[in-house]
Design a protein around this motif. Sequence first.
Motif, PDB file in Angstrom:
ATOM      1  N   GLU A 274       0.727  -1.303  -0.066  1.00 17.51           N
ATOM      2  CA  GLU A 274       0.012   0.018  -0.063  1.00 17.51           C
ATOM      3  C   GLU A 274       0.828   1.265  -0.061  1.00 17.51           C
ATOM      4  OE1 GLU A 274      -2.612  -0.694   3.271  1.00 17.51           O
ATOM      5  OE2 GLU A 274      -3.715  -2.208   2.525  1.00 17.51           O
ATOM      6  N   ALA A 275       1.960   1.365   0.677  1.00 20.22           N
ATOM      7  CA  ALA A 275       2.915   2.532   0.526  1.00 20.22           C
ATOM      8  C   ALA A 275       3.391   2.586  -0.661  1.00 20.22           C
ATOM      9  CB  ALA A 275       4.035   2.150   1.680  1.00 20.22           C
ATOM     10  N   LEU A 276       3.440   1.651  -1.558  1.00 21.68           N
ATOM     11  CA  LEU A 276       3.903   1.858  -2.930  1.00 21.68           C
ATOM     12  C   LEU A 276       2.648   1.921  -3.961  1.00 21.68           C
ATOM     13  CD1 LEU A 276       6.932  -1.001  -2.569  1.00 21.68           C
ATOM     14  CD2 LEU A 276       7.100   1.590  -2.986  1.00 21.68           C
ATOM     15  N   GLY A 277       1.595   1.861  -3.327  1.00 24.30           N
ATOM     16  CA  GLY A 277       0.448   2.076  -4.400  1.00 24.30           C
ATOM     17  C   GLY A 277      -0.195   1.008  -4.863  1.00 24.30           C
ATOM     18  N   GLY A 278      -0.046  -0.173  -4.114  1.00 24.85           N
ATOM     19  CA  GLY A 278      -0.732  -1.191  -4.520  1.00 24.85           C
ATOM     20  C   GLY A 278      -1.408  -2.138  -3.427  1.00 24.85           C
ATOM     21  N   LYS A 279      -2.294  -2.937  -3.857  1.00 23.17           N
ATOM     22  CA  LYS A 279      -2.930  -3.868  -2.381  1.00 23.17           C
ATOM     23  C   LYS A 279      -2.188  -4.861  -1.917  1.00 23.17           C
ATOM     24  CE  LYS A 279      -7.662  -2.466  -4.435  1.00 23.17           C
ATOM     25  NZ  LYS A 279      -8.888  -3.260  -4.887  1.00 23.17           N
ATOM     26  N   VAL A 280      -1.474  -5.615  -2.550  1.00 27.83           N
ATOM     27  CA  VAL A 280      -0.688  -6.709  -2.366  1.00 27.83           C
ATOM     28  C   VAL A 280       0.776  -6.509  -3.012  1.00 27.83           C
ATOM     29  CG1 VAL A 280      -2.518  -8.461  -1.847  1.00 27.83           C
ATOM     30  CG2 VAL A 280      -1.346  -8.454  -4.210  1.00 27.83           C
ATOM     31  N   LEU A 281       1.563  -7.576  -2.440  1.00 28.22           N
ATOM     32  CA  LEU A 281       2.964  -7.132  -3.130  1.00 28.22           C
ATOM     33  C   LEU A 281       3.031  -7.672  -4.367  1.00 28.22           C
ATOM     34  CD1 LEU A 281       5.391  -8.333   0.019  1.00 28.22           C
ATOM     35  CD2 LEU A 281       4.891  -6.173  -0.957  1.00 28.22           C
ATOM     36  N   ARG A 282       2.350  -8.474  -4.965  1.00 26.04           N
ATOM     37  CA  ARG A 282       2.360  -8.856  -6.572  1.00 26.04           C
ATOM     38  C   ARG A 282       2.090  -7.602  -7.288  1.00 26.04           C
ATOM     39  NH1 ARG A 282       2.311 -14.202  -8.582  1.00 26.04           N
ATOM     40  NH2 ARG A 282       3.058 -13.919 -10.828  1.00 26.04           N
ATOM     41  N   ASP A 283       1.315  -6.848  -6.730  1.00 24.25           N
ATOM     42  CA  ASP A 283       1.125  -5.511  -7.566  1.00 24.25           C
ATOM     43  C   ASP A 283       2.167  -4.760  -7.801  1.00 24.25           C
ATOM     44  OD1 ASP A 283      -1.521  -6.392  -7.560  1.00 24.25           O
ATOM     45  OD2 ASP A 283      -2.222  -5.010  -5.694  1.00 24.25           O
ATOM     46  N   VAL A 284       3.313  -4.802  -7.029  1.00 28.92           N
ATOM     47  CA  VAL A 284       4.360  -3.886  -7.305  1.00 28.92           C
ATOM     48  C   VAL A 284       5.772  -4.473  -7.343  1.00 28.92           C
ATOM     49  CG1 VAL A 284       3.335  -2.056  -5.848  1.00 28.92           C
ATOM     50  CG2 VAL A 284       4.629  -3.601  -4.607  1.00 28.92           C
ATOM     51  N   LYS A 285       6.747  -4.039  -7.691  1.00 29.01           N
ATOM     52  CA  LYS A 285       7.943  -4.751  -8.167  1.00 29.01           C
ATOM     53  C   LYS A 285       8.938  -4.556  -7.119  1.00 29.01           C
ATOM     54  CE  LYS A 285       6.731  -5.669 -12.409  1.00 29.01           C
ATOM     55  NZ  LYS A 285       6.578  -7.302 -12.783  1.00 29.01           N
ATOM     56  N   VAL A 286       9.775  -5.335  -6.933  1.00 26.34           N
ATOM     57  CA  VAL A 286      10.869  -5.322  -5.689  1.00 26.34           C
ATOM     58  C   VAL A 286      11.866  -4.098  -6.098  1.00 26.34           C
ATOM     59  CG1 VAL A 286      12.542  -6.832  -6.860  1.00 26.34           C
ATOM     60  CG2 VAL A 286      12.626  -6.235  -4.308  1.00 26.34           C
ATOM     61  N   GLU A 287      11.962  -3.726  -7.191  1.00 23.84           N
ATOM     62  CA  GLU A 287      12.978  -2.415  -7.557  1.00 23.84           C
ATOM     63  C   GLU A 287      12.000  -1.069  -7.018  1.00 23.84           C
ATOM     64  OE1 GLU A 287      13.822  -5.675 -10.111  1.00 23.84           O
ATOM     65  OE2 GLU A 287      11.917  -4.729  -9.920  1.00 23.84           O
ATOM     66  N   GLN A 288      10.877  -1.091  -7.011  1.00 28.37           N
ATOM     67  CA  GLN A 288      10.174  -0.035  -6.457  1.00 28.37           C
ATOM     68  C   GLN A 288      10.401   0.122  -4.895  1.00 28.37           C
ATOM     69  OE1 GLN A 288       6.205  -1.481  -8.701  1.00 28.37           O
ATOM     70  NE2 GLN A 288       5.924   0.662  -8.281  1.00 28.37           N
ATOM     71  N   LEU A 289      10.190  -1.024  -4.349  1.00 30.69           N
ATOM     72  CA  LEU A 289      10.594  -1.086  -3.019  1.00 30.69           C
ATOM     73  C   LEU A 289      11.969  -0.513  -2.598  1.00 30.69           C
ATOM     74  CD1 LEU A 289      10.007  -1.712  -0.125  1.00 30.69           C
ATOM     75  CD2 LEU A 289      10.694  -4.148  -0.524  1.00 30.69           C
ATOM     76  N   LEU A 290      13.092  -0.928  -3.104  1.00 28.37           N
ATOM     77  CA  LEU A 290      14.354  -0.568  -3.124  1.00 28.37           C
ATOM     78  C   LEU A 290      14.417   0.833  -3.414  1.00 28.37           C
ATOM     79  CD1 LEU A 290      16.138  -3.653  -4.445  1.00 28.37           C
ATOM     80  CD2 LEU A 290      15.715  -3.334  -1.890  1.00 28.37           C
ATOM     81  N   GLU A 291      14.014   1.324  -4.212  1.00 29.55           N
ATOM     82  CA  GLU A 291      14.026   2.846  -4.922  1.00 29.55           C
ATOM     83  C   GLU A 291      13.469   3.706  -3.775  1.00 29.55           C
ATOM     84  OE1 GLU A 291      12.741   5.606  -8.569  1.00 29.55           O
ATOM     85  OE2 GLU A 291      12.668   3.390  -8.891  1.00 29.55           O
ATOM     86  N   ARG A 292      12.381   3.249  -3.230  1.00 33.58           N
ATOM     87  CA  ARG A 292      11.530   4.272  -2.026  1.00 33.58           C
ATOM     88  C   ARG A 292      11.771   3.720  -0.803  1.00 33.58           C
ATOM     89  NH1 ARG A 292       5.583   4.548  -4.962  1.00 33.58           N
ATOM     90  NH2 ARG A 292       5.470   5.726  -3.051  1.00 33.58           N
ATOM     91  N   LEU A 293      12.888   2.999  -0.540  1.00 40.40           N
ATOM     92  CA  LEU A 293      12.913   2.226   0.859  1.00 40.40           C
ATOM     93  C   LEU A 293      12.922   3.309   2.136  1.00 40.40           C
ATOM     94  CD1 LEU A 293      13.352  -0.320   2.077  1.00 40.40           C
ATOM     95  CD2 LEU A 293      15.884  -0.158   1.776  1.00 40.40           C
ATOM     96  N   PRO A 294      13.381   4.577   1.726  1.00 42.08           N
ATOM     97  CA  PRO A 294      13.326   5.244   3.124  1.00 42.08           C
ATOM     98  C   PRO A 294      12.203   5.638   3.341  1.00 42.08           C
ATOM     99  CG  PRO A 294      15.047   6.006   1.597  1.00 42.08           C
ATOM    100  CD  PRO A 294      14.563   5.087   1.016  1.00 42.08           C
ATOM    101  N   GLU A 295      11.102   5.988   2.299  1.00 41.69           N
ATOM    102  CA  GLU A 295       9.645   6.408   2.588  1.00 41.69           C
ATOM    103  C   GLU A 295       9.223   5.191   3.237  1.00 41.69           C
ATOM    104  OE1 GLU A 295       5.913   6.880  -0.382  1.00 41.69           O
ATOM    105  OE2 GLU A 295       8.050   7.068  -1.255  1.00 41.69           O
ATOM    106  N   ALA A 308       8.841  -8.179   3.328  1.00 42.11           N
ATOM    107  CA  ALA A 308       8.480  -8.021   1.896  1.00 42.11           C
ATOM    108  C   ALA A 308       9.679  -8.403   0.808  1.00 42.11           C
ATOM    109  CB  ALA A 308       8.269  -6.758   1.464  1.00 42.11           C
ATOM    110  N   LEU A 309      10.796  -8.293   1.384  1.00 49.51           N
ATOM    111  CA  LEU A 309      11.744  -8.759   0.564  1.00 49.51           C
ATOM    112  C   LEU A 309      11.931 -10.179   0.557  1.00 49.51           C
ATOM    113  CD1 LEU A 309      14.979  -6.446   2.002  1.00 49.51           C
ATOM    114  CD2 LEU A 309      13.830  -6.403  -0.200  1.00 49.51           C
ATOM    115  N   HIS A 310      11.396 -10.839   1.767  1.00 50.44           N
ATOM    116  CA  HIS A 310      11.380 -12.398   1.629  1.00 50.44           C
ATOM    117  C   HIS A 310      10.233 -12.764   0.798  1.00 50.44           C
ATOM    118  CE1 HIS A 310      10.449 -16.681   3.086  1.00 50.44           C
ATOM    119  NE2 HIS A 310       9.008 -16.044   2.821  1.00 50.44           N
ATOM    120  N   TYR A 311       9.174 -12.107   0.511  1.00 55.93           N
ATOM    121  CA  TYR A 311       8.333 -12.650  -0.482  1.00 55.93           C
ATOM    122  C   TYR A 311       8.692 -12.571  -1.796  1.00 55.93           C
ATOM    123  CZ  TYR A 311       4.371 -11.513  -3.693  1.00 55.93           C
ATOM    124  OH  TYR A 311       3.505 -11.863  -4.836  1.00 55.93           O
TER     125      TYR A 311
END
Length: 429
Positions: A274-295, A308-311
Motif C-alpha cells: 500500500e505504501a507503494l500504491g498496490g494492494k498486495v506485493l504482487r502489484d508492485v516490483k521489488v525495484e520500486q521497494l528498493l528505490e523508495r526504501l526510506p519512505e 516483503a523482501l522475503h516475499y
Amino acid sequence: MFDKRTIAASLRTEAAKREFHLLYGGTERTAAEQADRYEALLTTYAEHFGCEGEAPAFFSSPGRTEIVGNHTDHNNGLVLAAAVTLDTLAAAAPTGDGIITLYSQGYDKPFVVDTRDLEKKEAEKNTTDALIRGVCRKLHDMGYAIGGFNAAVTSRVLSGSGLSSSAAFEVLLVCILDGLYNGSILDGVTRAKISQWVENNYFGKPSGLMDQSACSIGGLVGIDFKHADPKIGTYSFDFAARGFSLVVLATNSSHDDLTDEYAAIPREMRAVAEALGGKVLRDVKVEQLLERLPEVRQKTSDRAVLRALHYYDENERVRAMYTALENGDLDAFLDNVIRSGESSWKLLQNLYVGGSTEQSLALACALSERMLRGSGAWRVHGGGFAGTILAFVPHYKLAAYVEKMNAVFGAGACTVLDIRPVGAKKVEL
C-alpha cells in the motif's frame, strides 16, 4: 447384504498391492499394513451400519506438505506443494434416504446431515457439519448428483501436523459424493475449488487454494496466485528413487495464542504494498521497494520491509524449483529448500516469537543443519512460530536422523513420508 470376508480377501490380492503401492509407496510390508488398516475400517463400518445394503467402497485423500513458497500465497505469490503418503480414508456406501451419517475416528457421535436441506446454518460455522452440507450444496448448484451415504472415516493426517488434515477431509467428501453418485468424473482442480468454496463460505475460513489443490491433484503442485483463478501446474519427481525421504518433524510446541503473529505477516506485507500504491506485493516490483526504501520504512517498519523482501526472493526460489524439477536437478532443488528456510528465519522471522525463549523450530533447523549439511535440506514447515519443520533426508542418514530428533523432541516426533503421485481417489481393489 455384503460379505465382509469377500471384501477382506480383496485387500490381499495383487491388484490391491499395486493400488497400495501407488497410494502409500513402500514395500510388501507397507501393503500388508494398509490391508490390515482397511480391514479394521471395514469392521468399524459394519459395527455402525451392519452388513445390509450395498457394500462400502474405499476413498482416500492425502495430506499435503508445503515444499517452498512460505507465506507468499496471501500476497498473490507462487508456491510449490505436494501430496504425501499419509491419508484420510473412508469406507462409504450410498443410502436411499438422503441422509449422510459419518462416523469419524476420535469422535463419540456421528455427524448427520440431511441433503434435502442445504442452506447455510450460522450455528454450524467452523464445524464438520458445515463442511458436509457445503460440499453437497456446491455440487448440487453445479449440477452434479448428490445423495445420502453412510461412512466410517479414519485418518493418519493428524490435526496440527502441518499436513492439512482439514483440506484432506474436505476433498475426501467431494470424492465420496462424486464416486458414489457421479461415477468419479470430477477432475482434481474442480474438486479443489469446490473444497475451497466450502471452507470459505460454509465453514467460515478464508483459505487459499494451495492445500486443497495438493490434496486433490496429487504429486507436486505449483500454484501461481496472481489472478483470482490461480494457475496450477503439476510436476513429478521420485525422491525415493533418488535416495531421499521426506521427514516432517513435530517439535511439540504449541500454536496457542499465535493468531496475532500469523496475522501480522500478511498485514505487514500488504502495508508495504500500500505504501507503494498496490494492494498486495504482487502489484508492485521489488525495484520500486528498493528505490523508495526510506519512505516505505517511515510508513511501515523495518520488519515489514524484511518480510516483503522475503516475499520477492521466495517467489524467485519457487520459479527456480519449478525449473529444477523439470530438469531433474536434485542439487538445485535441495539448495533452494535450504535458502527458503534461511529466508524464513532471517527475513520473514517466523521461526519463533520475538523475545520468547521457546525456539523449538530454530533448534530443530539448527540440529538438522548439523546432521544434513552437504547431503540434505531442511526448513520451517507451514505457518511457523510453532509446530513442524520439513527435512529431505538421504536414506543412509534416515535412521540416525529420526533417532536423534525423537530423542530431543519426543518419541514419534518424526513422521517419514514420500510424495504421493495421485490425489484423492476411489481405491480400486
